[in-house]
Write a protein that holds these residues in place. Sequence first.
Motif, PDB file in Angstrom:
ATOM      1  N   THR A 163     -11.962   7.200  -8.876  1.00  0.00           N
ATOM      2  CA  THR A 163     -11.675   6.525  -7.153  1.00  0.00           C
ATOM      3  C   THR A 163     -10.918   5.723  -7.305  1.00  0.00           C
ATOM      4  O   THR A 163     -10.296   5.840  -6.211  1.00  0.00           O
ATOM      5  CB  THR A 163     -13.310   6.606  -6.575  1.00  0.00           C
ATOM      6  N   LEU A 164     -10.792   5.026  -8.717  1.00  0.00           N
ATOM      7  CA  LEU A 164      -9.290   3.768  -8.596  1.00  0.00           C
ATOM      8  C   LEU A 164      -8.484   4.431  -8.083  1.00  0.00           C
ATOM      9  O   LEU A 164      -7.391   4.310  -7.437  1.00  0.00           O
ATOM     10  CB  LEU A 164      -9.320   3.575  -9.808  1.00  0.00           C
ATOM     11  N   ARG A 165      -8.283   6.078  -8.609  1.00  0.00           N
ATOM     12  CA  ARG A 165      -6.709   6.549  -8.237  1.00  0.00           C
ATOM     13  C   ARG A 165      -6.506   6.869  -6.799  1.00  0.00           C
ATOM     14  O   ARG A 165      -5.024   6.189  -6.442  1.00  0.00           O
ATOM     15  CB  ARG A 165      -6.244   7.373  -8.812  1.00  0.00           C
ATOM     16  N   ARG A 166      -7.460   7.039  -6.112  1.00  0.00           N
ATOM     17  CA  ARG A 166      -7.134   7.703  -4.542  1.00  0.00           C
ATOM     18  C   ARG A 166      -7.172   5.916  -4.220  1.00  0.00           C
ATOM     19  O   ARG A 166      -6.454   5.758  -3.104  1.00  0.00           O
ATOM     20  CB  ARG A 166      -8.877   7.830  -3.799  1.00  0.00           C
ATOM     21  N   VAL A 167      -7.612   5.318  -4.554  1.00  0.00           N
ATOM     22  CA  VAL A 167      -7.740   3.646  -3.605  1.00  0.00           C
ATOM     23  C   VAL A 167      -6.639   3.194  -4.087  1.00  0.00           C
ATOM     24  O   VAL A 167      -6.032   2.697  -2.732  1.00  0.00           O
ATOM     25  CB  VAL A 167      -8.225   2.290  -4.226  1.00  0.00           C
ATOM     26  N   THR A 168      -5.942   3.222  -4.960  1.00  0.00           N
ATOM     27  CA  THR A 168      -4.157   3.050  -5.703  1.00  0.00           C
ATOM     28  C   THR A 168      -3.010   4.013  -4.760  1.00  0.00           C
ATOM     29  O   THR A 168      -2.339   2.960  -4.506  1.00  0.00           O
ATOM     30  CB  THR A 168      -4.291   3.128  -6.803  1.00  0.00           C
ATOM     31  N   ASP A 169      -3.129   5.196  -4.699  1.00  0.00           N
ATOM     32  CA  ASP A 169      -2.852   5.700  -4.374  1.00  0.00           C
ATOM     33  C   ASP A 169      -3.070   5.554  -2.638  1.00  0.00           C
ATOM     34  O   ASP A 169      -1.950   5.365  -1.695  1.00  0.00           O
ATOM     35  CB  ASP A 169      -2.394   7.073  -4.259  1.00  0.00           C
ATOM     36  N   THR A 170      -3.784   5.090  -2.013  1.00  0.00           N
ATOM     37  CA  THR A 170      -3.794   4.813  -0.239  1.00  0.00           C
ATOM     38  C   THR A 170      -3.177   3.417  -0.164  1.00  0.00           C
ATOM     39  O   THR A 170      -3.403   3.396   0.863  1.00  0.00           O
ATOM     40  CB  THR A 170      -5.128   4.763  -0.290  1.00  0.00           C
ATOM     41  N   LEU A 171      -3.605   2.503  -0.936  1.00  0.00           N
ATOM     42  CA  LEU A 171      -2.937   1.337  -1.036  1.00  0.00           C
ATOM     43  C   LEU A 171      -1.470   0.884  -0.826  1.00  0.00           C
ATOM     44  O   LEU A 171      -1.242   0.146  -0.557  1.00  0.00           O
ATOM     45  CB  LEU A 171      -3.659   0.015  -1.722  1.00  0.00           C
ATOM     46  N   ARG A 172      -1.223   2.103  -2.245  1.00  0.00           N
ATOM     47  CA  ARG A 172       0.455   1.701  -2.240  1.00  0.00           C
ATOM     48  C   ARG A 172       1.119   2.592  -1.204  1.00  0.00           C
ATOM     49  O   ARG A 172       2.285   2.215  -0.622  1.00  0.00           O
ATOM     50  CB  ARG A 172       0.684   3.278  -3.247  1.00  0.00           C
ATOM     51  N   GLU A 173       0.353   3.720  -0.414  1.00  0.00           N
ATOM     52  CA  GLU A 173       1.059   3.986   1.183  1.00  0.00           C
ATOM     53  C   GLU A 173       0.677   3.407   2.081  1.00  0.00           C
ATOM     54  O   GLU A 173       1.143   4.001   3.381  1.00  0.00           O
ATOM     55  CB  GLU A 173       0.932   5.799   1.055  1.00  0.00           C
ATOM     56  N   ALA A 174       0.841   1.992   1.740  1.00  0.00           N
ATOM     57  CA  ALA A 174      -0.120   1.195   3.398  1.00  0.00           C
ATOM     58  C   ALA A 174       0.526   0.189   3.573  1.00  0.00           C
ATOM     59  O   ALA A 174       0.634  -0.649   2.750  1.00  0.00           O
ATOM     60  CB  ALA A 174      -1.477   1.074   3.275  1.00  0.00           C
ATOM     61  N   PRO A 175       1.675  -0.266   3.823  1.00  0.00           N
ATOM     62  CA  PRO A 175       3.347  -0.898   4.046  1.00  0.00           C
ATOM     63  C   PRO A 175       2.419  -2.527   4.628  1.00  0.00           C
ATOM     64  O   PRO A 175       3.307  -2.842   4.198  1.00  0.00           O
ATOM     65  CB  PRO A 175       4.004  -0.065   4.942  1.00  0.00           C
ATOM     66  N   ASP A 176       1.505  -1.962   5.408  1.00  0.00           N
ATOM     67  CA  ASP A 176       1.137  -2.815   6.457  1.00  0.00           C
ATOM     68  C   ASP A 176       0.024  -4.054   5.808  1.00  0.00           C
ATOM     69  O   ASP A 176      -1.030  -4.549   5.920  1.00  0.00           O
ATOM     70  CB  ASP A 176       0.788  -2.736   7.527  1.00  0.00           C
TER      71      ASP A 176
END
Length: 230
Positions: free
Chosen positions: A163-176
């Motif tokens: 889940t941490l990997r999914r959260v990390t990837d999602t946040l990294r791809e959200a420029p705003d």
Amino acid sequence: MTDEAQPIRVLVVEDDPVAADAHVMYVGRVPGFVAVGKAHTGAEARRILDRTPVDLLLLDLHLPDVHGLQLARSLRAGGHHADVIAVTSARDLAVVREGVSLGVVQYVLKPFTFATLRDRLVRYAEFHAAAGEASGQDEVDRALAALRAPTPAALPKGLSAPTLRRVTDTLREAPDGLTAAGLAETVGISRITARRYLEHLVDTGRAARSPLYGQVGRPELVYRWVRQGR
């Protein structure tokens, strides 16, 4: 630990001036190490190495004029034998394998905290201090083991690595950036759980939070991935 009369001399090679200054400061905070200079390009690094004794390069792999591994290769060919700690956001394991053959003894992934770099430097100092002839296989193994990072610390109770990997990837791809509610909806977890993961990323230096104003009542927090150069 290294004799304080003969500190390990470090050259910081980093194209981002702010990051370079931070890395110089970090190096200076670790006993037994001294930053003897900083370079923002490969060409500048070569000039410094030609006139200044250096034991260790803290080397960004993405420089404006040359890839860090190409620089390491040319330095080896030119007779420079400084070890290398690669500082990069690149996660390609093929690059890691290539770097090993060029004297890269450690990789530090951006963004990182002072504690992370300090750990790598202390371990390098133990390796660097090993000298003379080994008495046997055990001593060789101990010298090499000094470079290995410890087993990653366990996550806080209730957090999982997938889940941490999914959260990390999602946040990294959200420029705003994302709020806990926005992350929860995207990843498919509860808002409370999303906030726990986001706060963990803040605590480990991988994310930053700031108030999201313009709302009635208490402002919500927005979380952004910390981008430290390339």
